[in-house]
Design a protein around this motif. Structure first.
Motif, PDB file in Angstrom:
ATOM      1  N   VAL A  76       2.848   0.174   7.402  1.00 15.16           N
ATOM      2  CA  VAL A  76       3.374   0.519   8.739  1.00 15.16           C
ATOM      3  C   VAL A  76       3.195  -0.638   9.709  1.00 15.16           C
ATOM      4  N   HIS A  77       2.843  -1.826   9.176  1.00 17.69           N
ATOM      5  CA  HIS A  77       2.766  -3.070   9.958  1.00 17.69           C
ATOM      6  C   HIS A  77       1.739  -2.984  11.089  1.00 17.69           C
ATOM      7  N   ALA A  78       0.542  -2.448  10.736  1.00 21.20           N
ATOM      8  CA  ALA A  78      -0.537  -2.429  11.716  1.00 21.20           C
ATOM      9  C   ALA A  78      -1.075  -3.821  11.976  1.00 21.20           C
ATOM     10  N   ASP A  79      -0.665  -4.813  11.195  1.00 22.54           N
ATOM     11  CA  ASP A  79      -1.057  -6.190  11.478  1.00 22.54           C
ATOM     12  C   ASP A  79      -0.254  -6.771  12.629  1.00 22.54           C
ATOM     13  N   ALA A  80       0.855  -6.112  12.999  1.00 20.58           N
ATOM     14  CA  ALA A  80       1.668  -6.578  14.124  1.00 20.58           C
ATOM     15  C   ALA A  80       1.571  -5.640  15.312  1.00 20.58           C
ATOM     16  N   ASP A  81       1.656  -4.331  15.064  1.00 21.59           N
ATOM     17  CA  ASP A  81       1.583  -3.332  16.122  1.00 21.59           C
ATOM     18  C   ASP A  81       0.586  -2.263  15.710  1.00 21.59           C
ATOM     19  N   PRO A  82      -0.215  -1.756  16.645  1.00 23.60           N
ATOM     20  CA  PRO A  82      -1.208  -0.744  16.275  1.00 23.60           C
ATOM     21  C   PRO A  82      -0.547   0.533  15.768  1.00 23.60           C
ATOM     22  N   THR A  83      -1.245   1.188  14.838  1.00 26.36           N
ATOM     23  CA  THR A  83      -0.784   2.462  14.313  1.00 26.36           C
ATOM     24  C   THR A  83      -1.834   3.521  14.617  1.00 26.36           C
ATOM     25  N   SER A  84      -1.543   4.763  14.261  1.00 23.49           N
ATOM     26  CA  SER A  84      -2.459   5.855  14.576  1.00 23.49           C
ATOM     27  C   SER A  84      -2.992   6.480  13.301  1.00 23.49           C
ATOM     28  N   ARG A  85      -4.095   7.154  13.463  1.00 24.58           N
ATOM     29  CA  ARG A  85      -4.709   7.859  12.339  1.00 24.58           C
ATOM     30  C   ARG A  85      -3.772   8.957  11.842  1.00 24.58           C
ATOM     31  N   ASP A  86      -3.081   9.660  12.743  1.00 22.48           N
ATOM     32  CA  ASP A  86      -2.169  10.722  12.337  1.00 22.48           C
ATOM     33  C   ASP A  86      -1.024  10.177  11.496  1.00 22.48           C
ATOM     34  N   ARG A  87      -0.538   9.006  11.835  1.00 22.83           N
ATOM     35  CA  ARG A  87       0.534   8.387  11.056  1.00 22.83           C
ATOM     36  C   ARG A  87       0.051   8.085   9.637  1.00 22.83           C
ATOM     37  N   LEU A  88      -1.181   7.653   9.500  1.00 23.72           N
ATOM     38  CA  LEU A  88      -1.738   7.364   8.176  1.00 23.72           C
ATOM     39  C   LEU A  88      -1.905   8.641   7.371  1.00 23.72           C
ATOM     40  N   VAL A  89      -2.366   9.703   8.020  1.00 24.05           N
ATOM     41  CA  VAL A  89      -2.496  10.985   7.322  1.00 24.05           C
ATOM     42  C   VAL A  89      -1.138  11.443   6.807  1.00 24.05           C
ATOM     43  N   GLU A  90      -0.103  11.225   7.619  1.00 27.60           N
ATOM     44  CA  GLU A  90       1.253  11.646   7.254  1.00 27.60           C
ATOM     45  C   GLU A  90       1.771  10.879   6.045  1.00 27.60           C
ATOM     46  N   LEU A  91       1.471   9.578   5.978  1.00 25.98           N
ATOM     47  CA  LEU A  91       2.073   8.737   4.957  1.00 25.98           C
ATOM     48  C   LEU A  91       1.217   8.549   3.707  1.00 25.98           C
ATOM     49  N   ASP A 116      -8.619   5.870  17.063  1.00 24.44           N
ATOM     50  CA  ASP A 116      -7.690   6.546  16.166  1.00 24.44           C
ATOM     51  C   ASP A 116      -6.242   6.491  16.630  1.00 24.44           C
ATOM     52  N   GLU A 117      -6.026   6.164  17.885  1.00 23.60           N
ATOM     53  CA  GLU A 117      -4.657   6.103  18.398  1.00 23.60           C
ATOM     54  C   GLU A 117      -4.073   4.708  18.352  1.00 23.60           C
ATOM     55  N   ALA A 118      -4.899   3.695  18.108  1.00 19.65           N
ATOM     56  CA  ALA A 118      -4.408   2.311  18.116  1.00 19.65           C
ATOM     57  C   ALA A 118      -5.239   1.477  17.146  1.00 19.65           C
ATOM     58  N   ILE A 119      -4.948   1.635  15.854  1.00 22.34           N
ATOM     59  CA  ILE A 119      -5.700   0.942  14.808  1.00 22.34           C
ATOM     60  C   ILE A 119      -4.941  -0.319  14.419  1.00 22.34           C
ATOM     61  N   ARG A 120      -5.688  -1.428  14.337  1.00 22.55           N
ATOM     62  CA  ARG A 120      -5.092  -2.715  13.988  1.00 22.55           C
ATOM     63  C   ARG A 120      -5.801  -3.292  12.764  1.00 22.55           C
ATOM     64  N   VAL A 121      -5.115  -4.195  12.098  1.00 18.34           N
ATOM     65  CA  VAL A 121      -5.715  -4.967  11.007  1.00 18.34           C
ATOM     66  C   VAL A 121      -5.382  -6.434  11.231  1.00 18.34           C
ATOM     67  N   PRO A 122      -6.197  -7.366  10.702  1.00 19.06           N
ATOM     68  CA  PRO A 122      -5.916  -8.799  10.892  1.00 19.06           C
ATOM     69  C   PRO A 122      -4.591  -9.190  10.244  1.00 19.06           C
ATOM     70  N   PRO A 123      -3.833 -10.069  10.864  1.00 15.19           N
ATOM     71  CA  PRO A 123      -2.569 -10.520  10.261  1.00 15.19           C
ATOM     72  C   PRO A 123      -2.735 -11.130   8.879  1.00 15.19           C
ATOM     73  N   ALA A 124      -3.883 -11.776   8.645  1.00 18.11           N
ATOM     74  CA  ALA A 124      -4.079 -12.436   7.347  1.00 18.11           C
ATOM     75  C   ALA A 124      -4.226 -11.444   6.209  1.00 18.11           C
ATOM     76  N   ALA A 125      -4.429 -10.151   6.515  1.00 20.63           N
ATOM     77  CA  ALA A 125      -4.541  -9.159   5.444  1.00 20.63           C
ATOM     78  C   ALA A 125      -3.275  -9.105   4.607  1.00 20.63           C
ATOM     79  N   ARG A 126      -2.128  -9.372   5.232  1.00 21.99           N
ATOM     80  CA  ARG A 126      -0.877  -9.359   4.471  1.00 21.99           C
ATOM     81  C   ARG A 126      -0.853 -10.491   3.451  1.00 21.99           C
TER      82      ARG A 126
END
Length: 754
Positions: A76-91, A116-126
């Motif tokens: 869901v590209h959390a390395d670029a834009d934050p995602t949510s915990r609910d979105r992860l549960v859904e997918l 939980d509403e704005a989770i990010r990961v480092p860009p280098a994870a990709r």
């Protein structure tokens, strides 16, 4: 956890500044590469934590579920834009509790941050997980509405092939642009519908939306990420210990046999290092073991320092002076040394015989077997068994292999599964495990408690027996381990025929003569069996001893080079008439004496081959033992303790807390509001130096904080906010008892009130 909205939505550095000191300490403990060298601020720590290499190392400890959640965030590209915990549960296709536990582990390792509403990961994870995390393609922004049920079987089969991943395929149709009405092949039709994306003239990619639809709307199908079943079976811990002790004794016996063999006939060291194929086959034949066991024994005696390269012009593998002390020690002490050596051995004996990069077989004891992380793999495997209740064993090595692969799928490299199987096989061979369960002694070794391990093995080993069972077929059965003195006497007069919990020895004319050669008399041999046999001594054994003794020693040899003497002149005359006399250059110097320029051992061996039964005679006229020499020895090498692998290295909590304080000080210095900064010229002196000293003196009197820039002992520029306690003697002392040499301070400023 973060305590500010800015930390939740900002950078990793902002989030690290907001976590507690305990959380930061735990992070440095979990990701030890981040603490070396100590980072100067949260910004430096965040930069280091966001590098591909550091992320890859941190992911090695994550289980399959946690990695699946991490991949879902990349999908869901959390390395670029934050995602949510609910979105992860859904997918993700996981239970919410599993998602929460995975997010906690990822945040604790700074692999993800934010609430939980704005989770990010480092860009280098990709970069670490590749272009297609979870085996899914990139989203197609212009994808039209689609209904998979409208597709033909061939089209759906093509999509289903790409759905599990990777989502790319090669086809010649990728370069053909035709409308749907003119499409002929399934690939052409899917490209025309927009359900496949053309990447180049030969490559197509399955869009993310289609992949998710084919997977039922989830990145991972429910239940596919569950840990594999680990079948176990319980045993009494005492049964496990006793079974392992039997294997340990057998392994010790084979090790003794190798040391004895190499003492008399050391094998040569190959030019490229290692042990040759011919010598390995000789070893397996003499020890009556298979090649993997022979390789393991050879690797351990060298690893333990009992055998070493003698480093002569034509080098050989020769037992060292440590061998004699090992042979003289108790069985439990011998086992403890071998087991500890195996546990810490930075080599993979199981890799011997495999092909190297040049397609040549890897020789035992060769440098190619060196793998510094091998001890980590062994401890990890044994630790998984030690986590089970005492006495509980696994059904098979494959079950444990699958479980460990699920727990850390990114750890171990291409030999990951093989190392688990090798560890299980080698541990069973040396008696570290039995019936699929770790022993009490091995649990102590894993706790680095060698004395307790040795005592546990001693308790598990059967008590030595002082009686044997002499059979009518001239075999001797030892129903358990013999007392050392009795074992020595039996080995002198008999050969081991089979070993195990009960050892069977065979008595022959050759073995009786060997015992007489060592100086034992027929009366002593009769006494040995009459006193130490729990069964009546067979008449055949009595006749055999008397018959060999009657012929033994009538012909005696000494050193001239060597000499032969015999009271029976006719027997000596018979010797002179044989071809052996010419070969040995025998010369008669008296009616009952012959001499030879050759060594006595050669003379006796040649005459024995000719059918005679001579004995060796010492200077006092008594029979002496030419066969008891301990063999060759080479000086023992000084052994350095193996460097612990990163997983095994102990970490000082106090040192980690000091690093955290160091980071916090750097953060404070970087964000402090400063007044006019005074910079010291190189080497000090001048008006600026006087102004700086005056400013520091003012801050000392008024107990005001100052911002200083300085160069540490490693030449690295640092920043600190301190409260001066004293300035003098070329040193600035702070109220926190820190000392800063004035010649290392490059700039200073008063901290302004907020």
């Amino acid at each position: 956890m973060p305590n500010s909205d800015n930390a939740s939505t900002g950078s990793l550095a902002d989030w690290l500044r907001s976590v507690t000191d305990d959380a930061l300490t735990d992070l440095l403990h979990a990701r030890r590469d981040l603490a070396t060298p100590p980072p100067t601020s949260s910004t430096v720590l965040a930069t280091r934590a966001g590098t591909p290499g550091s992320i890859a190392r941190a992911c090695e400890d994550l289980d399959t579920v946690t990695l699946a959640v991490y991949e879902a965030m990349l999908v869901v590209h959390a390395d670029a834009d934050p995602t949510s915990r609910d979105r992860l549960v859904e997918l993700a296709g996981l239970e919410p509790a599993d998602i929460d536990a995975a997010l906690d582990r990822l945040r604790a390792r700074a692999l993800a941050w934010g609430d939980d509403e704005a989770i990010r990961v480092p860009p280098a994870a990709r970069d670490v997980f590749g272009a297609h995390p979870a085996g899914l393609g990139n989203p197609a922004p212009d994808l039209p509405d689609f209904d998979l049920d409208e597709l033909s079987d061939a089209e759906r089969a093509l999509l289903t092939t790409l759905a599990p991943g990777p989502p790319v395929g090669r086809t010649r149709d990728a370069g053909i642009h035709v409308p749907l009405s003119s499409a002929r092949t399934p690939a052409q039709k899917l490209l025309a519908r927009g359900l496949l994306v053309r990447r180049d003239s030969e490559t197509v990619e399955l869009p993310l939306q289609i992949g998710l639809a084919l997977r039922g709307g989830h990145i991972h199908a429910p239940g596919t990420l569950a840990p594999p079943r680990l079948d176990t079976h319980p045993h009494a811990p005492a049964t496990v210990d006793e079974t392992a002790a039997g294997e340990a004794m057998e392994f010790i016996r084979h090790t003794e046999a190798l040391l004895t063999l190499w003492s008399g006939q050391p094998p040569p060291v190959l030019k490229a290092g290692g042990l040759g194929v011919r010598e390995l086959r000789r070893l397996t034949r003499e020890l009556d073991v298979d090649e993997p066991r022979a390789v393991l024994i050879a690797e351990l005696v060298v690893g333990a320092g009992l055998v070493a390269d003698d480093q002569n012009t034509t080098p050989e593998w020769v037992p060292t002076t440590l061998t004699d002390s090992w042979l003289a020690s108790t069985p439990d002490a011998r086992w403890t040394l071998l087991a500890q050596t195996w546990l810490d051995l930075p080599r993979l004996p199981g890799l011997a015989g495999h092909r190297d990069a040049k397609d040549k077989p890897i020789a035992p004891l060769a440098d190619e077997l060196r793998r510094p992380l091998a001890p980590v793999a062994r401890r990890r495997t044994l630790a998984a068994l030690a986590d089970l209740p005492p006495g509980t064993g696994v059904h098979s090595a494959d079950d444990l292999t699958a479980t460990l692969a699920w727990r850390a799928p990114r750890r171990g490299g291409r030999l990951r599964d093989e190392m688990v199987r090798w560890t299980m096989a080698e541990a069973a061979a040396i008696g570290a495990i039995a019936l699929g369960a770790v022993t009490t002694a091995t649990r102590a070794l894993l706790d680095d408690d060698r004395p307790r391990a040795g005592q546990a093995m001693a308790d598990a080993m059967p008590d030595p027996v002082d009686k044997v069972l002499v059979q009518a077929d001239l075999t001797v059965v030892a129903p358990g381990p013999l007392e050392p003195e009795l074992a020595t006497e039996i080995l002198a007069v008999a050969d081991v025929e089979s070993a195990g919990h009960a050892t069977v020895y065979r008595i022959t004319e050759h073995t009786v003569r060997r015992a007489l050669d060592t100086g034992r008399t027929a009366a002593e041999l009769h006494a040995l069996f009459s006193q130490r046999s729990a069964t009546p001594v067979p008449q055949a054994l009595t006749y055999l001893i008397d018959d060999v003794a009657r012929r033994h020693g009538r012909l005696r040899g000494g050193v001239a080079g060597s000499f032969l003497r015999c009271d029976d002149e006719s027997l000596l005359a018979e010797v002179v008439r044989t071809p052996a006399a010419t070969e040995l250059e025998l010369r008669q110097i008296a009616p009952t004496v012959l001499v030879s320029p050759l060594p006595l051992a050669d003379v006796l061996d040649t005459l024995r081959d000719a059918g005679f039964a001579p004995a060796a005679e010492g200077p006092d006229g008594r029979i002496m033992d030419l066969t008891r020499a301990r063999g060759r020895r080479t000086p023992a090498r000084s052994r350095t303790a193996p460097r612990p692998a990163p997983d095994q290295a102990t970490v000082d909590p106090g040192q980690l807390r000091a690093i955290v304080a160091h980071i916090r000080a750097g953060d404070r210095a970087a964000t402090t509001r400063k007044g006019t900064t005074v910079r010291l010229p190189s080497g000090g002196g001048g008006a600026d130096t006087a102004l700086t000293l005056a400013l520091l003196s003012q801050a000392t009197r008024e107990q005001r904080e100052v911002w200083i820039g300085f160069v540490d002992a490693h030449g690295t520029a640092r920043q600190r906010v301190v409260t001066p306690a004293r300035v003098g003697g070329g040193v600035l002392e702070s109220t926190e008892n820190e000392r800063y040499p004035l010649h290392r301070i490059t700039s200073v400023a008063l901290v302004e009130d907020a």
